[in-house]
Design a protein around this motif. Structure first.
Motif, PDB file in Angstrom:
ATOM      1  N   GLY A 194       0.810  -1.167   0.023  1.00  0.00           N
ATOM      2  CA  GLY A 194      -0.001  -0.049   0.072  1.00  0.00           C
ATOM      3  C   GLY A 194       0.750   1.248  -0.021  1.00  0.00           C
ATOM      4  N   SER A 195       0.558   2.102  -1.090  1.00  0.00           N
ATOM      5  CA  SER A 195       1.430   3.455  -1.074  1.00  0.00           C
ATOM      6  C   SER A 195       1.179   4.206   0.033  1.00  0.00           C
ATOM      7  CB  SER A 195       1.195   3.995  -2.399  1.00  0.00           C
ATOM      8  OG  SER A 195       1.960   3.024  -3.660  1.00  0.00           O
ATOM      9  N   ASP A 237       2.951  -1.510  -6.374  1.00  0.00           N
ATOM     10  CA  ASP A 237       3.758  -1.591  -7.438  1.00  0.00           C
ATOM     11  C   ASP A 237       3.858  -3.161  -7.757  1.00  0.00           C
ATOM     12  OD1 ASP A 237       5.917  -0.806  -9.570  1.00  0.00           O
ATOM     13  OD2 ASP A 237       7.141  -2.117  -8.170  1.00  0.00           O
ATOM     14  N   VAL A 238       3.467  -3.632  -8.956  1.00  0.00           N
ATOM     15  CA  VAL A 238       3.368  -4.881  -9.150  1.00  0.00           C
ATOM     16  C   VAL A 238       4.746  -5.572  -8.989  1.00  0.00           C
ATOM     17  CG1 VAL A 238       2.954  -6.754 -11.294  1.00  0.00           C
ATOM     18  CG2 VAL A 238       1.321  -4.862 -10.781  1.00  0.00           C
ATOM     19  N   LEU A 242       5.637  -8.271  -6.538  1.00  0.00           N
ATOM     20  CA  LEU A 242       6.130  -9.627  -6.842  1.00  0.00           C
ATOM     21  C   LEU A 242       7.219 -10.119  -6.352  1.00  0.00           C
ATOM     22  CD1 LEU A 242       5.294 -11.917  -9.131  1.00  0.00           C
ATOM     23  CD2 LEU A 242       6.366 -10.483 -10.761  1.00  0.00           C
ATOM     24  N   ASN A 243       8.524  -9.468  -6.579  1.00  0.00           N
ATOM     25  CA  ASN A 243       9.723  -9.917  -6.067  1.00  0.00           C
ATOM     26  C   ASN A 243       9.764  -9.961  -4.684  1.00  0.00           C
ATOM     27  OD1 ASN A 243      11.062  -9.653  -8.454  1.00  0.00           O
ATOM     28  ND2 ASN A 243      11.794  -7.518  -8.221  1.00  0.00           N
ATOM     29  N   ASP A 265      -8.052  -0.782  -9.829  1.00  0.00           N
ATOM     30  CA  ASP A 265      -6.945  -0.705 -10.998  1.00  0.00           C
ATOM     31  C   ASP A 265      -5.516  -1.182 -10.071  1.00  0.00           C
ATOM     32  OD1 ASP A 265      -8.066   1.957 -12.756  1.00  0.00           O
ATOM     33  OD2 ASP A 265      -9.008   0.393 -12.285  1.00  0.00           O
ATOM     34  N   PHE A 266      -5.410  -0.596  -8.866  1.00  0.00           N
ATOM     35  CA  PHE A 266      -4.218  -0.782  -8.329  1.00  0.00           C
ATOM     36  C   PHE A 266      -4.117  -1.943  -7.467  1.00  0.00           C
ATOM     37  CE2 PHE A 266      -3.362   4.092  -8.301  1.00  0.00           C
ATOM     38  CZ  PHE A 266      -3.097   3.986  -9.724  1.00  0.00           C
ATOM     39  N   ASP A 267      -5.102  -2.889  -7.367  1.00  0.00           N
ATOM     40  CA  ASP A 267      -5.026  -4.133  -6.858  1.00  0.00           C
ATOM     41  C   ASP A 267      -4.678  -5.349  -7.723  1.00  0.00           C
ATOM     42  OD1 ASP A 267      -6.042  -2.831  -4.567  1.00  0.00           O
ATOM     43  OD2 ASP A 267      -8.173  -2.684  -5.427  1.00  0.00           O
ATOM     44  N   TYR A 268      -3.477  -5.644  -7.506  1.00  0.00           N
ATOM     45  CA  TYR A 268      -2.538  -6.364  -8.393  1.00  0.00           C
ATOM     46  C   TYR A 268      -2.331  -7.610  -7.918  1.00  0.00           C
ATOM     47  CZ  TYR A 268      -0.448  -4.050  -4.806  1.00  0.00           C
ATOM     48  OH  TYR A 268      -0.322  -3.544  -3.499  1.00  0.00           O
ATOM     49  N   LEU A 269      -2.730  -7.976  -6.737  1.00  0.00           N
ATOM     50  CA  LEU A 269      -2.384  -9.443  -6.215  1.00  0.00           C
ATOM     51  C   LEU A 269      -2.969 -10.346  -7.226  1.00  0.00           C
ATOM     52  CD1 LEU A 269      -1.443 -10.867  -3.791  1.00  0.00           C
ATOM     53  CD2 LEU A 269      -1.238  -8.420  -3.686  1.00  0.00           C
TER      54      LEU A 269
END
Lengths: 430, 430
Positions: A194-195, A237-238, A242-243, A265-269
């Motif tokens: 979360g930013s 940030d995906v 991810l890393n 849009d920013f929910d990248y899980l």
């Protein structure tokens, strides 16, 4: 694009998670370090307790038949022929009209069949000998703790998966467990995303809040019996998430992320699970809070995407991650302990989703259990979590709930647990 | 010589111990190390939670008045002028027929007075601009989490002396406690006495048993929140026990011995207290088990002589030592939490002494609390301790107790506690 998701029932979500349950390995720890660990093997009595007939009191070991005619007017006099302290065994046999002084915990000497408490006799010296005056008859077996009356050799005493408390530890010591078999806890990795998140030591700035989920979940993992490994916090940030998730996946037995699970849009899980080729078990549950709780599995290892909202995150952990941890720790009761309590509040509006309301239980003077919600009942609320000791369950449906209704509660601070999940146990009790 | 002792009531014994209660000092620990510690200062909200009006959902911040005429047949179209992620603040103001895309947790932009959830709108691109179609009216304040709705700045949230659990930890993080004020635990010294005691790693020999009290008490001290310092085990010998107790007295805040408290020749604790010039507060209590529990004080420091019998030792600790430890940890509820439960057993015989029976509680489908004794109800029993989660209280008097009677229970694994001791609270509730 807004992803369409169909909510599944809580019980179904629990079932899908528990399909991937695993048993942890055993390790041996010093008895001094076993508190609050989970027993890895059943504890079976390897000898009788007590290991011999013994005296529960300070007094005199005598033959009951010698006391048969004793009265306060005409006491019986027995000669004291020996004295045995705790840990000693008398070489003598108690004969006719004889007694042996015996201390609490000492072995009953041969010949004697009962113990007379010290307070009930009068001692007298005569011709260099000691006698006791007994003023009433005693029965065979009076005041004797019999070999094996507490536990018989071979008796199973404690099942594996039990959390070691003071009473269990006393048994471990009794049976000579200098090293105790316990379950190696699962390593549970946690990453907050979360930013909007600030570190705990940062000053507040407009639009941002401090990260509380990371600390909360770490504490929940420890309470459940897991071992925490934290991966800090990530901006939305995906690539960086991810890393971090990939690293956690390599190093941990279970991976939890918080945030990034909604439908925005920013929910990248979802994207991250796709890239890792993890199989998503569910991403929407008919529950409040926590409807966006997501679970995925990759090569048998579970990945949980909990909500970024504190209350939703908290509830998601307790319902789905905790039972997996407790099962790993060999518990036969991995689910939160259940009870029924009388509602002291009003929830007039029906909700199609099952609600898990942060609440407190009260033990009434009437022997009844009562339950009250604490604080605001919103998914993004944090204060109520600090005050609650249970989750009140209001099943989804067409009706509201009112004061005096009997509702289910799930205890948060309890270590007993339940064998079956709430919905299953409702079915089986019908 | 048999010493004559007059039993005092349990409540009187508790009162005499608590006259010597002390408050522990504060220390600061890293938030990562604060789990299960006791909060040393009240936690007061130092800012509003949330700190700003924010969106609980992914969606669009709009002006409610612009949606007044929206219907599914004739939707209202608003132009999307900005997009704000969590942690961002929009530089724009939402004007007439405008919307700003907003993520969960982001600050509500100027001009907007409600949020429309993402799932409820349809997005359309037109002439390089983005519009959303809204199909029903929204009210002012719909879907906004207001600044301070969870907690107001200055609001006391958690009192000192509370044990830190996941919810409390979440609050600590929210308010920026990188270092947490907790109470320094009292150092509690433990020494087991008795010539019958073997070490945990020794083989059984006739007349002897393994020492279980030392491990059990250590575990009880930790559960209560104290810090354990063990002084091993001593044979029944006044000089060696005296030396060990003197050392423990110097090094600890509270000293516990087990064994050596009965009325027999080898029960030398009274002699040791005499030699140390400690004031004996009591040496006989009208309770079972644990009637010989002894407490003494020397220069304001407490010395407890608990029974060598496991059950009596266990109960003595929970009734007299635990509240002292919890008070030290700043708890306003230092006594075991109380409840009322329906007895599922028979105790037909009256007993002049109050009985504290190792038991388990059950939460009935009827919303009632039920209680059953576990194992043998004898003071020298060890197995029942492992199975019990409460002490059932059967007050001393002229009657027995039967199935269905409403009795008091004291919870052993609970961290809530009670403000007053069982007997006091009975008085005040009358």
């Amino acid at each position: 694009m807004v992803e369409r998701r169909s909510p599944i029932k809580v019980g179904e979500a629990v079932r899908r998670v528990m399909e991937w349950k695993q048993l942890g390995e055993i390790e041996y720890v010093d008895i001094d370090a076993c508190d609050r660990r989970f027993l890895g093997k059943p504890l079976v009595a390897d000898h009788d307790v007590p290991p011999f007939d013994r005296s529960p009191y300070d007094g005199f070991a005598v033959r009951s038949e010698d006391t048969a005619d004793a009265t306060s007017d005409s006491p019986v006099f027995l000669e004291v022929i020996d004295e045995i302290g705790a840990g000693q065994v008398s070489p003598f046999r108690v004969g006719k009209m004889e007694a042996i002084r015996i201390m609490t915990g000492a072995a009953i000497p041969e010949g004697a069949d009962c113990v007379v408490m010290l307070e009930l006799v009068h001692e007298e010296k005569k011709d260099g000998k000691t006698f006791i005056a007994i003023k009433r008859p005693f029965q065979k077996h009076d005041n004797i703790s019999f070999k094996g009356e507490d536990a018989k050799k071979g008796q199973p005493l404690i099942e594996e998966g039990i959390q070691i408390n003071p009473g269990v530890k006393a048994l471990l010591a009794t049976f000579g467990y200098a090293k105790v078999p316990v379950v190696k806890p699962p390593v549970v990795g946690v990453l907050a995303t979360g930013s909007e998140l600030l570190n705990v030591d940062e000053e507040l700035v407009p639009g941002k809040i401090r990260n509380s989920n990371l600390y909360m979940i770490a504490s929940q993992i420890e309470r459940a019996g897991g071992k925490v490994k934290t991966y800090g916090q990530c901006a939305d940030d995906v690539d960086s998430v991810l890393n971090a998730v990939k690293t956690a996946y390599k190093e941990c037995d279970i991976v939890i992320t918080t945030g990034g699970v909604s439908v925005g849009d920013f929910d990248y899980l979802p994207e991250i699970y796709r890239q890792m080729k993890a199989e998503v078990l569910f991403n929407k549950i008919a529950m409040r809070p926590g409807s966006v709780t997501t679970a995925a599995v990759l090569n048998g290892k579970m990945l949980f995407g909990l909500s970024g909202n504190p209350s939703a995150c908290y509830v998601g952990f307790e319902l789905y991650v905790r039972p997996l941890i407790r099962y790993w720790l060999h518990s036969s009761k991995p689910y939160l302990r259940q009870g029924k309590a009388f509602l002291q509040s009003e929830f007039p509006k029906a909700n199609p989703f099952s609600r898990f309301v942060r609440s407190r239980v009260f033990y009434g003077e009437d022997g009844k259990l009562h339950v009250k919600p604490v604080g605001l009942d919103k998914s993004n609320v944090v204060t109520s979590l600090a005050w609650s000791d249970c989750l009140m369950v209001l099943p989804g449906g067409t009706r509201g709930f009112g004061s005096g209704d009997l509702v289910d509660v799930l205890f948060l601070e309890d270590n007993t647990g339940s064998e079956s999940w709430w919905e299953e146990s409702k079915r089986s009790s019908k």
